[in-house]
Write a protein that holds these residues in place. Structure first.
Motif, PDB file in Angstrom:
ATOM      1  N   VAL A   1      -6.393  -4.494   5.742  1.00  0.00           N
ATOM      2  CA  VAL A   1      -6.905  -3.120   5.776  1.00  0.00           C
ATOM      3  C   VAL A   1      -5.889  -2.205   6.443  1.00  0.00           C
ATOM      4  CG1 VAL A   1      -8.767  -1.637   6.606  1.00  0.00           C
ATOM      5  CG2 VAL A   1      -9.273  -3.982   5.906  1.00  0.00           C
ATOM      6  N   ALA A   2      -5.609  -1.086   5.760  1.00  0.00           N
ATOM      7  CA  ALA A   2      -4.697  -0.080   6.316  1.00  0.00           C
ATOM      8  C   ALA A   2      -5.479   1.203   6.562  1.00  0.00           C
ATOM      9  CB  ALA A   2      -3.548   0.183   5.351  1.00  0.00           C
ATOM     10  N   LEU A   3      -5.147   1.894   7.625  1.00  0.00           N
ATOM     11  CA  LEU A   3      -5.744   3.186   7.934  1.00  0.00           C
ATOM     12  C   LEU A   3      -4.634   4.226   7.882  1.00  0.00           C
ATOM     13  CD1 LEU A   3      -8.336   4.677   8.754  1.00  0.00           C
ATOM     14  CD2 LEU A   3      -7.620   4.387  11.123  1.00  0.00           C
ATOM     15  N   THR A   4      -4.881   5.314   7.146  1.00  0.00           N
ATOM     16  CA  THR A   4      -3.854   6.332   6.975  1.00  0.00           C
ATOM     17  C   THR A   4      -4.052   7.490   7.942  1.00  0.00           C
ATOM     18  OG1 THR A   4      -5.022   7.686   5.335  1.00  0.00           O
ATOM     19  CG2 THR A   4      -3.801   5.779   4.501  1.00  0.00           C
ATOM     20  N   SER A   5      -3.064   8.361   7.977  1.00  0.00           N
ATOM     21  CA  SER A   5      -3.123   9.537   8.850  1.00  0.00           C
ATOM     22  C   SER A   5      -4.236  10.501   8.431  1.00  0.00           C
ATOM     23  CB  SER A   5      -1.771  10.260   8.844  1.00  0.00           C
ATOM     24  OG  SER A   5      -1.403  10.608   7.521  1.00  0.00           O
ATOM     25  N   ASN A   6      -4.697  10.421   7.186  1.00  0.00           N
ATOM     26  CA  ASN A   6      -5.810  11.262   6.715  1.00  0.00           C
ATOM     27  C   ASN A   6      -7.154  10.555   6.838  1.00  0.00           C
ATOM     28  OD1 ASN A   6      -3.889  13.143   6.133  1.00  0.00           O
ATOM     29  ND2 ASN A   6      -3.991  12.918   3.929  1.00  0.00           N
ATOM     30  N   GLN A   7      -7.203   9.506   7.649  1.00  0.00           N
ATOM     31  CA  GLN A   7      -8.430   8.746   7.927  1.00  0.00           C
ATOM     32  C   GLN A   7      -8.995   8.063   6.676  1.00  0.00           C
ATOM     33  OE1 GLN A   7      -9.323   8.170  11.163  1.00  0.00           O
ATOM     34  NE2 GLN A   7      -7.382   9.224  11.404  1.00  0.00           N
ATOM     35  N   ILE A   8      -8.122   7.664   5.762  1.00  0.00           N
ATOM     36  CA  ILE A   8      -8.531   6.916   4.582  1.00  0.00           C
ATOM     37  C   ILE A   8      -8.297   5.442   4.882  1.00  0.00           C
ATOM     38  CG2 ILE A   8      -8.217   6.574   2.103  1.00  0.00           C
ATOM     39  CD1 ILE A   8      -8.993   9.452   2.762  1.00  0.00           C
ATOM     40  N   LYS A   9      -9.340   4.651   4.678  1.00  0.00           N
ATOM     41  CA  LYS A   9      -9.238   3.207   4.865  1.00  0.00           C
ATOM     42  C   LYS A   9      -8.955   2.584   3.501  1.00  0.00           C
ATOM     43  CE  LYS A   9     -12.803   0.358   5.467  1.00  0.00           C
ATOM     44  NZ  LYS A   9     -13.966  -0.300   6.040  1.00  0.00           N
ATOM     45  N   ILE A  10      -7.859   1.833   3.405  1.00  0.00           N
ATOM     46  CA  ILE A  10      -7.472   1.184   2.156  1.00  0.00           C
ATOM     47  C   ILE A  10      -7.519  -0.318   2.376  1.00  0.00           C
ATOM     48  CG2 ILE A  10      -5.684   0.920   0.402  1.00  0.00           C
ATOM     49  CD1 ILE A  10      -4.629   3.692   1.328  1.00  0.00           C
TER      50      ILE A  10
ATOM     51  N   ILE B   1       0.829  -1.209   0.000  1.00  0.00           N
ATOM     52  CA  ILE B   1       0.000   0.000   0.000  1.00  0.00           C
ATOM     53  C   ILE B   1       0.865   1.261   0.000  1.00  0.00           C
ATOM     54  CG2 ILE B   1      -1.719   1.315   1.316  1.00  0.00           C
ATOM     55  CD1 ILE B   1      -3.008  -1.384   2.052  1.00  0.00           C
ATOM     56  N   LYS B   2       1.955   1.249   0.756  1.00  0.00           N
ATOM     57  CA  LYS B   2       2.868   2.400   0.732  1.00  0.00           C
ATOM     58  C   LYS B   2       3.354   2.667  -0.686  1.00  0.00           C
ATOM     59  CE  LYS B   2       5.115   2.758   5.218  1.00  0.00           C
ATOM     60  NZ  LYS B   2       6.341   2.501   5.977  1.00  0.00           N
ATOM     61  N   ASP B   3       3.662   1.596  -1.407  1.00  0.00           N
ATOM     62  CA  ASP B   3       4.126   1.735  -2.785  1.00  0.00           C
ATOM     63  C   ASP B   3       3.028   2.333  -3.673  1.00  0.00           C
ATOM     64  OD1 ASP B   3       6.198   1.388  -4.716  1.00  0.00           O
ATOM     65  OD2 ASP B   3       5.194  -0.416  -5.456  1.00  0.00           O
ATOM     66  N   ALA B   4       1.781   1.975  -3.402  1.00  0.00           N
ATOM     67  CA  ALA B   4       0.649   2.466  -4.213  1.00  0.00           C
ATOM     68  C   ALA B   4       0.322   3.934  -3.931  1.00  0.00           C
ATOM     69  CB  ALA B   4      -0.581   1.603  -3.979  1.00  0.00           C
ATOM     70  N   ILE B   5       0.508   4.380  -2.685  1.00  0.00           N
ATOM     71  CA  ILE B   5       0.086   5.740  -2.328  1.00  0.00           C
ATOM     72  C   ILE B   5       1.224   6.755  -2.342  1.00  0.00           C
ATOM     73  CG2 ILE B   5      -1.843   4.886  -0.957  1.00  0.00           C
ATOM     74  CD1 ILE B   5      -0.258   5.603   1.582  1.00  0.00           C
ATOM     75  N   LYS B   6       2.427   6.333  -2.660  1.00  0.00           N
ATOM     76  CA  LYS B   6       3.571   7.250  -2.552  1.00  0.00           C
ATOM     77  C   LYS B   6       3.435   8.479  -3.446  1.00  0.00           C
ATOM     78  CE  LYS B   6       6.358   4.586  -5.767  1.00  0.00           C
ATOM     79  NZ  LYS B   6       7.386   3.575  -5.836  1.00  0.00           N
ATOM     80  N   GLN B   7       2.726   8.389  -4.552  1.00  0.00           N
ATOM     81  CA  GLN B   7       2.549   9.540  -5.443  1.00  0.00           C
ATOM     82  C   GLN B   7       1.367  10.426  -5.028  1.00  0.00           C
ATOM     83  OE1 GLN B   7       4.834  10.145  -7.703  1.00  0.00           O
ATOM     84  NE2 GLN B   7       5.867   8.222  -7.256  1.00  0.00           N
ATOM     85  N   HIS B   8       0.605   9.999  -4.022  1.00  0.00           N
ATOM     86  CA  HIS B   8      -0.608  10.718  -3.621  1.00  0.00           C
ATOM     87  C   HIS B   8      -0.607  11.027  -2.122  1.00  0.00           C
ATOM     88  CE1 HIS B   8      -2.169   9.520  -7.538  1.00  0.00           C
ATOM     89  NE2 HIS B   8      -1.798   8.291  -7.253  1.00  0.00           N
ATOM     90  N   SER B   9       0.536  11.447  -1.604  1.00  0.00           N
ATOM     91  CA  SER B   9       0.655  11.641  -0.152  1.00  0.00           C
ATOM     92  C   SER B   9      -0.275  12.728   0.371  1.00  0.00           C
ATOM     93  CB  SER B   9       2.104  11.945   0.226  1.00  0.00           C
ATOM     94  OG  SER B   9       2.541  13.113  -0.438  1.00  0.00           O
ATOM     95  N   GLU B  10      -0.636  13.718  -0.457  1.00  0.00           N
ATOM     96  CA  GLU B  10      -1.555  14.769   0.012  1.00  0.00           C
ATOM     97  C   GLU B  10      -2.941  14.210   0.299  1.00  0.00           C
ATOM     98  OE1 GLU B  10      -2.111  14.225  -4.225  1.00  0.00           O
ATOM     99  OE2 GLU B  10      -0.286  14.635  -3.107  1.00  0.00           O
ATOM    100  N   ARG B  11      -3.346  13.200  -0.421  1.00  0.00           N
ATOM    101  CA  ARG B  11      -4.662  12.573  -0.199  1.00  0.00           C
ATOM    102  C   ARG B  11      -4.605  11.576   0.952  1.00  0.00           C
ATOM    103  NH1 ARG B  11      -9.907  11.619  -0.121  1.00  0.00           N
ATOM    104  NH2 ARG B  11     -10.586   9.529  -0.617  1.00  0.00           N
ATOM    105  N   TYR B  12      -3.607  10.717   0.945  1.00  0.00           N
ATOM    106  CA  TYR B  12      -3.588   9.586   1.870  1.00  0.00           C
ATOM    107  C   TYR B  12      -2.782   9.818   3.136  1.00  0.00           C
ATOM    108  CZ  TYR B  12      -5.634   7.344  -2.140  1.00  0.00           C
ATOM    109  OH  TYR B  12      -6.456   7.045  -3.191  1.00  0.00           O
ATOM    110  N   GLY B  13      -1.769  10.665   3.080  1.00  0.00           N
ATOM    111  CA  GLY B  13      -0.897  10.822   4.238  1.00  0.00           C
ATOM    112  C   GLY B  13       0.013   9.607   4.344  1.00  0.00           C
TER     113      GLY B  13
END
Length: 190
Positions: free
Chosen positions: A114-123, A93-105
């Motif tokens: 299931v992963a939960l991000t600092s921006n409260q996004i559940k992936i 998941i880190k690899d998938a969200i690395k280009q979208h850090s403003e959205r996912y944190g």
């Protein structure tokens, strides 16, 4: 009588403008890397579709069986590949969200797939399909607006259907009263 009409009108404007839709329903993709090996399936298999994906975790053989279910196999042994560990899920998941850090944190927690991000996004990772699904507060808000707009207020289908019919009937009655009043005004002003 006005409540269903007002709720429908407000949510209708929201759906017309569609603020935040692109991020709320963004299709998050697992980062793919070029495949370096080939695969020759056995002629006697009952697969209707085959996908080979190379992620940060390595190569993944995904096959659709005769029941139209996807399964995740090891290319060498043809055995089912067990779900990844939380560390592997986090890495994928880190690899998938690395280009979208403003959205996912950043990832705060991983529980199973299931992963939960600092921006409260559940992936959520679908291991058998090698797909990701993301849902955040904005997605939940838009889903709530959808339920209000389509008169799905309780979450119980039968009750929502009855309330929906009553709400629509009340809007028709309200429109009828408005039409009736407009004709009465035009006849009384003559």
């Amino acid at each position: 009588m006005l409540f269903p009409f007002i709720a429908w009108a407000i949510t209708g404007v929201f759906f017309f403008i569609k603020p935040g839709y692109s991020q709320a329903y963004e299709r998050l993709q697992i980062t793919g890397y070029p495949n370096i090996t080939s695969f020759q399936p056995a002629a006697d298999n009952e697969w209707s579709e085959i996908k080979i994906i190379r992620s940060i975790l390595g190569e993944h053989l995904l096959v659709k069986n005769k029941d139209d279910d996807w399964i995740h196999l090891n290319k060498k042994t043809m055995e089912l590949v067990q779900a990844p560990s939380p560390v592997q899920v986090e890495l994928l998941i880190k690899d998938a969200i690395k280009q979208h850090s403003e959205r996912y944190g950043v990832i705060n927690d991983v529980d199973g797939l299931v992963a939960l991000t600092s921006n409260q996004i559940k992936i959520t990772l679908n291991w058998d399909r090698m797909t990701l699904h993301q849902q955040g507060p904005d997605t939940e808000f838009i889903d709530m607006m959808y339920r209000i707009h389509y008169l799905q207020w309780t979450g119980i289908k039968i009750i929502d259907n009855v309330l929906g019919i009553i709400g629509l009937a009340l809007m028709i009655v309200l429109a009828g009263f408005g039409l009736l009043l407009s004709f009465k005004r035009s006849t009384s002003s003559e």
